[in-house]
Design a protein around this motif. Structure first.
Motif, short mmCIF file in Angstrom:
data_model
loop_
_atom_site.label_atom_id
_atom_site.label_comp_id
_atom_site.label_asym_id
_atom_site.label_seq_id
_atom_site.Cartn_x
_atom_site.Cartn_y
_atom_site.Cartn_z
N VAL A 134 5.01 -67.78 -11.14
CA VAL A 134 3.97 -67.03 -10.44
C VAL A 134 4.34 -66.81 -8.97
CG1 VAL A 134 1.56 -67.02 -9.71
CG2 VAL A 134 2.16 -67.83 -12.00
N ILE A 135 4.76 -67.88 -8.31
CA ILE A 135 5.07 -67.79 -6.88
C ILE A 135 6.25 -66.86 -6.64
CG2 ILE A 135 5.93 -69.09 -4.89
CD1 ILE A 135 4.25 -71.47 -5.93
N GLU A 136 7.30 -67.00 -7.45
CA GLU A 136 8.47 -66.14 -7.27
C GLU A 136 8.15 -64.68 -7.62
OE1 GLU A 136 11.50 -66.62 -6.04
OE2 GLU A 136 10.97 -68.66 -5.48
N PHE A 137 7.28 -64.47 -8.59
CA PHE A 137 6.86 -63.11 -8.94
C PHE A 137 6.12 -62.47 -7.77
CE2 PHE A 137 4.24 -59.85 -10.92
CZ PHE A 137 5.12 -59.26 -11.81
N ILE A 138 5.26 -63.26 -7.11
CA ILE A 138 4.54 -62.74 -5.94
C ILE A 138 5.51 -62.51 -4.78
CG2 ILE A 138 2.81 -63.28 -4.19
CD1 ILE A 138 1.34 -64.92 -6.35
N ARG A 139 6.43 -63.44 -4.62
CA ARG A 139 7.36 -63.37 -3.49
C ARG A 139 8.31 -62.20 -3.59
NH1 ARG A 139 12.23 -65.36 -1.53
NH2 ARG A 139 12.93 -66.13 -3.56
N GLN A 140 8.80 -61.93 -4.78
CA GLN A 140 9.77 -60.85 -4.95
C GLN A 140 9.61 -60.26 -6.34
OE1 GLN A 140 13.80 -62.05 -4.28
NE2 GLN A 140 14.59 -59.95 -4.32
N LEU A 141 8.88 -59.18 -6.43
CA LEU A 141 8.60 -58.55 -7.71
C LEU A 141 9.90 -58.08 -8.38
CD1 LEU A 141 6.28 -57.54 -9.57
CD2 LEU A 141 6.44 -55.35 -8.38
N PRO A 142 10.19 -58.59 -9.58
CA PRO A 142 11.45 -58.24 -10.25
C PRO A 142 11.37 -56.87 -10.93
CG PRO A 142 10.22 -59.76 -11.62
CD PRO A 142 9.43 -59.58 -10.35
N THR A 143 11.42 -55.82 -10.16
CA THR A 143 11.30 -54.47 -10.71
C THR A 143 12.54 -54.07 -11.50
OG1 THR A 143 12.10 -53.59 -8.61
CG2 THR A 143 9.71 -53.70 -8.92
N ARG A 145 16.71 -55.79 -12.82
CA ARG A 145 17.60 -56.96 -12.90
C ARG A 145 16.80 -58.25 -13.01
NH1 ARG A 145 22.39 -55.57 -8.48
NH2 ARG A 145 23.07 -53.62 -9.47
N PHE A 146 15.94 -58.31 -14.02
CA PHE A 146 15.09 -59.49 -14.22
C PHE A 146 15.93 -60.75 -14.38
CE2 PHE A 146 12.96 -62.53 -17.00
CZ PHE A 146 11.73 -62.68 -16.37
N ARG A 151 17.53 -66.10 -12.65
CA ARG A 151 18.59 -67.08 -12.40
C ARG A 151 18.66 -67.48 -10.94
NH1 ARG A 151 21.11 -63.79 -16.30
NH2 ARG A 151 21.94 -62.43 -14.66
N ASP A 152 18.26 -66.58 -10.05
CA ASP A 152 18.34 -66.85 -8.62
C ASP A 152 17.55 -68.11 -8.24
OD1 ASP A 152 18.87 -66.22 -5.78
OD2 ASP A 152 16.73 -65.81 -5.72
N TRP A 153 16.28 -68.17 -8.65
CA TRP A 153 15.48 -69.34 -8.26
C TRP A 153 15.59 -70.48 -9.25
CZ3 TRP A 153 11.34 -70.90 -11.31
CH2 TRP A 153 10.85 -69.96 -12.24
N MET A 154 15.78 -70.18 -10.53
CA MET A 154 15.94 -71.25 -11.51
C MET A 154 17.25 -72.01 -11.30
SD MET A 154 13.57 -71.87 -13.85
CE MET A 154 14.40 -72.39 -15.35
N GLY A 155 18.26 -71.33 -10.73
CA GLY A 155 19.54 -71.97 -10.47
C GLY A 155 19.55 -72.84 -9.24
#
Length: 238
Positions: A134-143, A145-146, A151-155
């Motif tokens: 939720v937080i990452e979706f709000i921070r940077q909407l993955p319009t 290259r989902f 992988r960016d934040w999960m990594g």
């Protein structure tokens, strides 16, 4: 120069940064937002205990919820918060009215808390922290290259670990509410249930947001900084 509007709720956590000021009051909607959120619940329990008249209590509570939206419209302010509150209160009041039981005013809250707890539990079991999503979706909407966004934040091990911790924290909050309030519902202690709902509502929400901020601020700041450095490096090499 116009003041930048602060985000509330999880949106405030999405902008968490160790070098910036963080206001819990702003994150929970400011003083006005707190009053507007708590007032319908306070009025409902006070009116019912004082009059023991469910229909009157429902009528007055419904009128208050409508007035809150009208006041915001007249003042030309954002009505989204008040409107969503009106819908939630409306569902609660209709539930109580249709069942002819004041305690059912709180049933919708039980269902939402149970639903949120279940979703967060599933996300923890899958090792994909729900609060992180939720937080990452709000921070940077993955319009686009989902996969890269995911992988960016999960990594980022430190950031993912922080998100796992706060996901568990919020799941615990929802479960604690149910553990305390459901027995009061089953024994028909409406006044005690109303007080418990108020205490475990905005105050607990504020505490959860503040603790969540303390946990994620540093790893999120470092993640943002690393991303900025990577972007600068890519631009230099092009």
């Amino acid at each position: 120069m116009a003041e930048t509007k602060r985000r509330t709720g999880l949106g405030a956590l999405a902008t968490a940064d160790g070098d910036e000021d963080f206001s819990v009051i702003d994150a929970i909607g400011g003083p006005r937002g707190v009053v507007e959120s708590m007032l319908p619940g306070v009025l409902f329990v006070v009116m019912f205990v004082a009059t023991n008249n469910l229909n009157l209590t429902i009528g007055v509570s419904a009128a208050l919820a409508v007035v809150q939206v009208v006041v915001r419209l007249v003042q030309r302010q954002s009505v989204m918060g008040a409107l969503s509150g009106l819908i939630a209160v409306g569902i609660c009041l209709i539930w109580a009215w249709k069942s002819h039981e004041a305690r059912n005013y709180y049933m919708f809250g039980f269902l939402t808390n149970a639903g949120y707890a279940a979703l967060l539990a599933v996300s923890l079991a899958a090792r994909v922290p729900g609060l992180g999503l939720v937080i990452e979706f709000i921070r940077q909407l993955p319009t686009e290259r989902f996969g890269d966004w995911f992988r960016d934040w999960m990594g980022d091990r430190a950031l993912k670990r922080a998100y796992m911790i706060i996901t568990g924290l919020w799941m615990g909050l929802f479960l604690l509410r149910l553990a305390v309030q459901v027995p009061l519902y089953l024994t028909d202690h409406v006044a005690a249930l109303g007080v418990a709902r108020l205490i475990m509502g905005i105050p607990f929400w504020a505490l959860a947001i503040w603790v969540s901020y303390l946990i994620i601020a540093t790893p999120l700041h470092r993640h943002k900084a690393a991303g900025a450095r990577a972007s600068e490096s890519n631009e230099t090499n092009e």
